[in-house]
Design an enzyme around this catalytic site. Sequence first.
Site, short mmCIF file in Angstrom:
data_model
loop_
_atom_site.label_atom_id
_atom_site.label_comp_id
_atom_site.label_asym_id
_atom_site.label_seq_id
_atom_site.Cartn_x
_atom_site.Cartn_y
_atom_site.Cartn_z
N SER A 285 1.20 -0.99 0.18
CA SER A 285 -0.29 -0.20 0.06
C SER A 285 1.25 1.53 -0.09
CB SER A 285 -0.82 0.16 1.59
OG SER A 285 -2.37 0.99 0.90
N ASP B 146 -2.68 5.90 -2.95
CA ASP B 146 -1.67 5.85 -3.08
C ASP B 146 -0.41 4.67 -3.84
OD1 ASP B 146 -3.40 3.85 -2.70
OD2 ASP B 146 -2.60 3.56 -0.82
N ASP C 11 -1.66 1.10 -4.14
CA ASP C 11 -2.25 0.18 -4.73
C ASP C 11 -3.90 1.05 -5.10
OD1 ASP C 11 -2.82 0.34 -2.16
OD2 ASP C 11 -3.58 -1.13 -1.68
N ASP D 41 -5.73 2.73 -3.48
CA ASP D 41 -6.95 2.26 -2.67
C ASP D 41 -7.89 3.19 -1.71
OD1 ASP D 41 -5.42 1.24 -1.34
OD2 ASP D 41 -5.98 0.01 -0.15
#
Length: 447
Positions: free
Chosen positions: A103, A242, A244, A246
């Site tokens: 992440s 960010d 990834d 999400d």
Amino acid sequence: MSRTLFGTDGVRGTANQWPMTAEMALRLGAAAGRYFRNDGSNGHRVVIGKDTRLSGYMFETALTAGLTSTGMNTLLLGPVPTPAVGLLTVSMRADVGIMISASHNPHEDNGIKFFGPDGFKLSDEAETEIEALLEAGVEPAQAGNIGRAKRVDDGRFRYAERLKGTFPHGRRLDGLKVVIDCANGAAHRVAPEVLWELGADVVTVGTSPNGVNINDGVGSTAPQAAAAKVRETGADLGICLDGDADRVMIIDETGQIADGDQLMALMAARWAEAGRLAGGTLVATVMSNLGLEQFLTGRGLRLERTRVGDRYVVEAMRRGGWNLGGEQSGHIVMTDYATTGDGLLAGLQMLNAMIETGQPASALVRQFDRVPQLLKNVRYTPGRAPLQSDSVGRAIRDGEARLSGQGRVLIRASGTEPLIRVMAESTDETLMRDVVDEIVAAVEAAA
């Protein structure tokens, strides 16, 4: 059985150090394969996505080896956002989805998180069962039942079409200049493509990943670069994702940064006015600002708080039948459209609000006045338990007593890093800082 491998968002750590080693990923893949291929047939499949970290190649290969060794057929999506894995797990009729990502963490870290066949993250109970299988050892499939692996080249295009389908039919972004910061991560191709296809004038930041620059001075945890680009180019909006994709942070046309609380306030108010906010309730975590709660209460709406972690937000949403939730950190979950936080989807909702109201971003992302809030992180030695220290406990109780009636204290251990997070809110900023500093000093002494 207690959980030692899984944290609040899958398994995470520094690459090539326990638990994020290739060997552990292979064993974890085998355990997950055994858990989901529980009838011995060869029709089971798993989709695997990843972000742009260098170690993603290693973990993708190791997971594939473990999964196929237990008879699971593996579909490799390559770099795609986390919400794309949730979507494609369902649309490709897979038994499980796996995202390889840490992440918002730096490139040295990586993680493995699982989605069930419904596209939602696995429950704590399911992860505990997988961990038990890993510890017990998994018998591999017979040679004739080994799974197959296949590259899927159009995963991001499927995801892009789903995103555009959430935008009102026929509506375009013509005339809007948008800065999109992809954190040199998983959305570095799909996010600019979606915005351009909808008609925006797109300015990109963080779209040149090299394996080690993910989240490095860019993205939702470092939005200053995108804010500077908004001011430099005269853009109407900045969207910071960010690694990834999400999470999201929103930047208005003046370069000011708005967090997830402000975006959730805007969406909750708009959805409630349109009769779309299920149960008149927004779900957020204990970290969300007290000002958000006061904003909602003043409009006859309700805030349901959960423990920190978007998975717990989603679990509460599903239990209560609510359709909007998220975190101050920028996870925005809209279960009408997606099974997990989706930063680009939230950005599109923001753009739609600008078009429908005719108002600039600055007028839309200042929905409430924040109650002063201070958060400090204290890193501790792994294996230590600072929160169990008597001195830390006394400092916390003293801080709570001092803020009684004027604010609140929240102390918690991070589920993804060896950090103790010390947060307080109060209209008395001097008192708030004193309380936080005293608790931080106690935690440091025990760390």
